[in-house]
Design an enzyme around this catalytic site. Structure first.
Site, PDB file in Angstrom:
ATOM      1  CE  LYS A 155      82.193 121.651  27.006  1.00  2.95           C
ATOM      2  NZ  LYS A 155      81.297 122.659  27.586  1.00  2.95           N
ATOM      3  CE  LYS A 164      85.742 123.122  38.058  1.00  2.00           C
ATOM      4  NZ  LYS A 164      85.387 124.551  37.937  1.00  2.00           N
ATOM      5  CE  LYS A 190      90.338 128.560  27.670  1.00  2.00           C
ATOM      6  NZ  LYS A 190      90.285 129.672  28.649  1.00  2.00           N
TER       7      LYS A 190
END
Length: 377
Positions: free
Chosen positions: A242, A126, A245
């Site tokens: 998978k 991140k 969002k």
């Protein structure tokens, strides 16, 4: 185990083991959330002391719009309830409604090293994204929290960053907050996916460190939990990976009929089988996996046989898949819309959950403060 530990670290309500899970308030829940977690939560609620929260403090690491944050919290609460979670059987609460979590987060950070936080796979991934760094290993490849080899020197890049971008301290200490979410309830089981296993490993490490430093056996070590069955990986509609969002490949529980049908009809396929009984390609495997979840066994068998003899028509497959998904999602969607507009009911649910969660959290925090030597005169 000492008598003191038996007293301060009891099992959950009615002697049941405690299960804890939370979802970040960053958007609508999707089919992967439902089959991977929510539907199983519903089946567990009679056998365990289940505590489910909306993680709005965790969501702050990505600086959500204040108005959207509140709406996202409200939406996830409505989706929890619409999926079948009973607020009388479960403790359902909003993370920020339990201020004891924030105080214990501060206290626990006193026993957490900056280096071990900076070495976590999710933080490095991140941080790279926040700074616009495209090279380096993706999250999950580092494996263990012991891995100190980072070819890109992410620590140096963060410290020496000359752009206007920044990596906030909340993102760095995310594992501490997650550990506190778990330890403040003395959770026995924490269902997490592969991307969160490293954080659960850190939680156990922090628990051991606290116990060792203060010469106590106060905290137990929580373990992952697959709800008594194999883990379900719900694939997305983009042909790989998978459902998630951030990947933009989701079917949301709130999707209306037209939207859902359009998404399924646009799902990635291949050019079709050329020879009988050839190996099924990844995109079609994904569609079959979705069909395993929502369709009858004979429907799935029909399309598998059609693929095997090269007679399959993907348009027919997608139409059937959309129809079967709608049988699951439309009733949930209707309940979501009803619950989401019922502010009085939602307020009652969160107040009840807050009261239960704070009762447990306040007891833990009080005892942690005493163990650490923080006492009132």
């Amino acid at each position: 185990m000492s008598e003191k530990t038996k007293e301060v670290n009891p099992r959950g309500r009615d002697g049941k083991k405690i299960v804890l899970s939370g979802i970040r308030a960053t958007g609508n829940l999707h089919l992967g959330n439902y089959y991977g977690a929510l539907s199983k939560f519903v089946r567990m609620q009679d056998d365990y002391d289940c505590r489910y929260f909306v993680a709005d403090l965790h969501a702050l690491t990505t600086h959500p719009d204040p108005k959207m944050l509140h709406e996202n919290v409200k939406q996830i609460l409505a989706e929890y309830l619409a999926a079948g979670l009973d607020p009388d059987k479960n403790t359902i609460y909003v993370q920020s409604d339990v201020p004891e979590i924030s105080e214990m987060y501060l206290l626990m950070n006193m026993h957490v090293g900056i280096g071990e936080l900076m070495r976590t796979a999710s933080f490095k991934d991140k941080a790279r994204k926040a700074l616009g760094i495209t090279s380096g290993k993706p999250a999950g490849e580092e494996g263990s929290v012991e891995d100190e080899n980072d070819d890109e020197g992410i620590e140096k890049q963060i410290i020496g960053n000359q752009t206007n971008q920044r990596v906030n301290a909340g993102l760095l200490t995310y594992p501490t907050l997650m550990a506190v979410d778990i330890l403040i309830h003395h959770a026995d089981f924490v269902p997490v996916g592969k991307d969160q296993e490293q954080h659960l490993e850190l939680t156990r490490r922090f628990a051991r460190r606290f116990n060792s430093f203060y010469k106590t056996d106060y905290f137990g070590e929580p373990v992952n939990f697959n709800f008594g069955g194999h883990a379900v990986k719900v694939p997305g509609l983009d042909g790989s990976g998978k459902m998630g969002k951030s990947e933009g490949n989701c079917i949301y529980l709130i999707d209306d009929e037209k939207t859902l049908r359009k998404k399924v009809m646009r799902a990635v396929t291949d050019e079709g089988p050329k020879t009988p009984n050839q190996e099924v390609s990844e995109p079609i495997k994904n569609l079959f996996t979705l069909m395993e979840l929502v369709s009858t066994p004979d429907t799935l068998e029909h399309f598998k046989n059609a693929y095997a003899d090269c007679s399959i028509r993907y348009g027919d497959l997608k139409k059937q898949l959309a129809e079967d998904i709608l049988k699951t999602t439309l009733p949930i969607r209707d309940r979501i819309l009803d619950i989401r507009d019922n502010d009085e009911y939602l307020s009652r649910v969160v107040r009840q959950g807050q009261e239960r969660a704070r009762e447990a959290a306040a007891k833990t925090l009080r005892e942690v403060r005493e163990i650490m030597g923080i006492k009132h005169f």
